[in-house]
Scaffold this motif. Sequence first.
Motif, PDB file in Angstrom:
ATOM      1  N   LEU A  90       1.070  -1.438   0.203  1.00 22.05           N
ATOM      2  CA  LEU A  90       0.129   0.074  -0.075  1.00 22.05           C
ATOM      3  C   LEU A  90       0.828   1.134   0.121  1.00 22.05           C
ATOM      4  O   LEU A  90       0.634   2.428  -0.828  1.00 22.05           O
ATOM      5  N   LYS A  91       1.875   1.249   0.767  1.00 19.90           N
ATOM      6  CA  LYS A  91       2.777   2.288   0.882  1.00 19.90           C
ATOM      7  C   LYS A  91       3.464   2.584  -0.716  1.00 19.90           C
ATOM      8  O   LYS A  91       3.465   3.482  -1.121  1.00 19.90           O
ATOM      9  N   GLY A  92       3.693   1.665  -1.282  1.00 19.68           N
ATOM     10  CA  GLY A  92       4.095   1.580  -2.787  1.00 19.68           C
ATOM     11  C   GLY A  92       3.208   2.406  -3.748  1.00 19.68           C
ATOM     12  O   GLY A  92       3.345   3.053  -4.544  1.00 19.68           O
ATOM     13  N   VAL A  93       1.785   1.912  -3.664  1.00 21.13           N
ATOM     14  CA  VAL A  93       0.860   2.433  -4.503  1.00 21.13           C
ATOM     15  C   VAL A  93       0.681   3.811  -4.003  1.00 21.13           C
ATOM     16  O   VAL A  93       0.436   4.791  -5.085  1.00 21.13           O
ATOM     17  N   ILE A  94       0.744   4.298  -2.570  1.00 16.87           N
ATOM     18  CA  ILE A  94       0.613   5.620  -2.276  1.00 16.87           C
ATOM     19  C   ILE A  94       1.796   6.497  -2.828  1.00 16.87           C
ATOM     20  O   ILE A  94       1.585   7.688  -3.376  1.00 16.87           O
ATOM     21  N   HIS A  95       2.866   5.939  -2.610  1.00 11.86           N
ATOM     22  CA  HIS A  95       4.227   6.697  -3.461  1.00 11.86           C
ATOM     23  C   HIS A  95       4.038   7.016  -4.594  1.00 11.86           C
ATOM     24  O   HIS A  95       4.478   8.136  -5.195  1.00 11.86           O
ATOM     25  N   TYR A  96       3.692   6.095  -5.228  1.00 11.36           N
ATOM     26  CA  TYR A  96       3.401   6.281  -6.969  1.00 11.36           C
ATOM     27  C   TYR A  96       2.462   7.054  -7.355  1.00 11.36           C
ATOM     28  O   TYR A  96       2.488   7.963  -8.061  1.00 11.36           O
ATOM     29  N   ALA A  97       1.236   6.935  -6.595  1.00  9.14           N
ATOM     30  CA  ALA A  97       0.149   8.013  -6.738  1.00  9.14           C
ATOM     31  C   ALA A  97       0.098   9.317  -6.622  1.00  9.14           C
ATOM     32  O   ALA A  97      -0.239  10.350  -7.234  1.00  9.14           O
ATOM     33  N   GLU A  98       1.180   9.617  -5.634  1.00  7.32           N
ATOM     34  CA  GLU A  98       1.385  11.072  -5.463  1.00  7.32           C
ATOM     35  C   GLU A  98       1.959  11.811  -6.512  1.00  7.32           C
ATOM     36  O   GLU A  98       1.685  13.030  -6.522  1.00  7.32           O
ATOM     37  N   ASN A  99       2.416  11.347  -7.676  1.00  2.00           N
ATOM     38  CA  ASN A  99       2.903  11.819  -9.013  1.00  2.00           C
ATOM     39  C   ASN A  99       1.826  12.018  -9.617  1.00  2.00           C
ATOM     40  O   ASN A  99       1.902  12.778 -10.809  1.00  2.00           O
ATOM     41  N   TYR A 100       0.722  11.543  -9.486  1.00  2.22           N
ATOM     42  CA  TYR A 100      -0.440  11.689 -10.378  1.00  2.22           C
ATOM     43  C   TYR A 100      -1.802  12.150  -9.909  1.00  2.22           C
ATOM     44  O   TYR A 100      -2.625  12.817 -10.598  1.00  2.22           O
ATOM     45  N   TYR A 101      -2.192  11.798  -8.575  1.00  2.00           N
ATOM     46  CA  TYR A 101      -3.314  12.346  -8.092  1.00  2.00           C
ATOM     47  C   TYR A 101      -3.170  13.304  -6.984  1.00  2.00           C
ATOM     48  O   TYR A 101      -2.288  13.147  -6.246  1.00  2.00           O
ATOM     49  N   ASP A 102      -4.418  13.826  -6.395  1.00  2.87           N
ATOM     50  CA  ASP A 102      -4.624  14.548  -5.253  1.00  2.87           C
ATOM     51  C   ASP A 102      -5.133  13.831  -4.120  1.00  2.87           C
ATOM     52  O   ASP A 102      -5.111  13.993  -2.931  1.00  2.87           O
ATOM     53  N   SER A 103      -5.924  12.834  -4.302  1.00  8.25           N
ATOM     54  CA  SER A 103      -6.568  11.713  -3.341  1.00  8.25           C
ATOM     55  C   SER A 103      -6.518  10.299  -4.040  1.00  8.25           C
ATOM     56  O   SER A 103      -6.663  10.209  -5.248  1.00  8.25           O
ATOM     57  N   LEU A 104      -6.715   9.398  -3.110  1.00  4.99           N
ATOM     58  CA  LEU A 104      -7.036   7.980  -3.544  1.00  4.99           C
ATOM     59  C   LEU A 104      -8.206   7.427  -3.006  1.00  4.99           C
ATOM     60  O   LEU A 104      -8.492   8.002  -1.740  1.00  4.99           O
ATOM     61  N   VAL A 105      -9.059   6.933  -3.565  1.00 10.09           N
ATOM     62  CA  VAL A 105     -10.290   6.345  -3.044  1.00 10.09           C
ATOM     63  C   VAL A 105     -10.311   4.807  -3.148  1.00 10.09           C
ATOM     64  O   VAL A 105      -9.528   4.003  -4.045  1.00 10.09           O
ATOM     65  N   LEU A 106     -11.238   4.107  -2.534  1.00  9.68           N
ATOM     66  CA  LEU A 106     -11.407   2.546  -2.643  1.00  9.68           C
ATOM     67  C   LEU A 106     -12.679   2.167  -2.144  1.00  9.68           C
ATOM     68  O   LEU A 106     -13.404   3.061  -1.540  1.00  9.68           O
ATOM     69  N   TYR A 107     -13.013   0.982  -2.317  1.00 12.88           N
ATOM     70  CA  TYR A 107     -14.345   0.528  -1.823  1.00 12.88           C
ATOM     71  C   TYR A 107     -13.964  -1.064  -1.327  1.00 12.88           C
ATOM     72  O   TYR A 107     -13.456  -1.883  -1.781  1.00 12.88           O
ATOM     73  N   THR A 108     -14.417  -1.189  -0.014  1.00 17.78           N
ATOM     74  CA  THR A 108     -14.346  -2.560   0.626  1.00 17.78           C
ATOM     75  C   THR A 108     -15.602  -2.486   1.411  1.00 17.78           C
ATOM     76  O   THR A 108     -16.235  -1.857   1.915  1.00 17.78           O
ATOM     77  N   ASP A 109     -15.762  -3.977   1.624  1.00 12.82           N
ATOM     78  CA  ASP A 109     -16.979  -4.323   2.435  1.00 12.82           C
ATOM     79  C   ASP A 109     -16.786  -5.310   3.293  1.00 12.82           C
ATOM     80  O   ASP A 109     -17.569  -6.106   3.974  1.00 12.82           O
ATOM     81  N   THR A 110     -15.316  -5.576   3.972  1.00 15.33           N
ATOM     82  CA  THR A 110     -15.008  -6.367   4.958  1.00 15.33           C
ATOM     83  C   THR A 110     -14.432  -5.403   6.022  1.00 15.33           C
ATOM     84  O   THR A 110     -13.708  -4.580   5.856  1.00 15.33           O
ATOM     85  N   ASP A 111     -14.683  -5.839   7.242  1.00 15.57           N
ATOM     86  CA  ASP A 111     -14.047  -5.214   8.611  1.00 15.57           C
ATOM     87  C   ASP A 111     -12.757  -5.294   8.449  1.00 15.57           C
ATOM     88  O   ASP A 111     -12.107  -4.497   8.762  1.00 15.57           O
ATOM     89  N   GLU A 112     -12.012  -6.577   8.166  1.00 13.44           N
ATOM     90  CA  GLU A 112     -10.573  -6.666   8.251  1.00 13.44           C
ATOM     91  C   GLU A 112     -10.091  -5.612   7.297  1.00 13.44           C
ATOM     92  O   GLU A 112      -9.037  -5.074   7.673  1.00 13.44           O
ATOM     93  N   ALA A 113     -10.451  -5.585   6.152  1.00  8.70           N
ATOM     94  CA  ALA A 113      -9.862  -4.782   5.078  1.00  8.70           C
ATOM     95  C   ALA A 113     -10.286  -3.176   5.487  1.00  8.70           C
ATOM     96  O   ALA A 113      -9.234  -2.397   5.587  1.00  8.70           O
ATOM     97  N   LYS A 114     -11.433  -2.700   6.021  1.00 12.50           N
ATOM     98  CA  LYS A 114     -11.576  -1.480   6.466  1.00 12.50           C
ATOM     99  C   LYS A 114     -10.627  -1.134   7.638  1.00 12.50           C
ATOM    100  O   LYS A 114     -10.085  -0.015   7.681  1.00 12.50           O
TER     101      LYS A 114
END
Length: 145
Positions: A90-114
């Motif tokens: 996830l840190k890798g995704v965030i680090h990469y995304a900082e070059n392209y986006y202002d924010s990240l979003v996602l959808y999850t429906d499990t308590d563990e993932a939340k």
Amino acid sequence: MEHDIKELLIESQEEGFFFLTRLVAEYKNGQNVFNKTGERLWGVYGEQNKLIGVAGLNRNPYSQYANVGRVRRFYVSAQFRRKGIGKQLLKGVIHYAENYYDSLVLYTDTDEAKLFYERNGFQCVYNQHKITHEYKLKINILNVH
């Protein structure tokens, strides 16, 4: 990709998750190959070059704004959870995304993932179509005179 992901795909289906099934299908038919600007697909490999985790990043298809990225198809094999692998991915995704986006979003429906996403800086979002969590990459500062 198909050979690498086969075991992970079976495991995810046995857990009741079908988003990796969609990942493979959409990749095969060209619907989503994570090749647009700001998009990427990650794989984490363990011993014997075995795929143990995946994560994808797209421009959010549900937003009219191009500055929102969407974390997709995030999955770590059950035997490798709670070992910091998901957090590093996830840190890798965030680090990469900082070059392209202002924010990240996602959808999850499990308590563990939340819990996982919230422990890693994502905030709950309510009343938004296909979004449960958001991570602000850039703070918009308004100059007030």
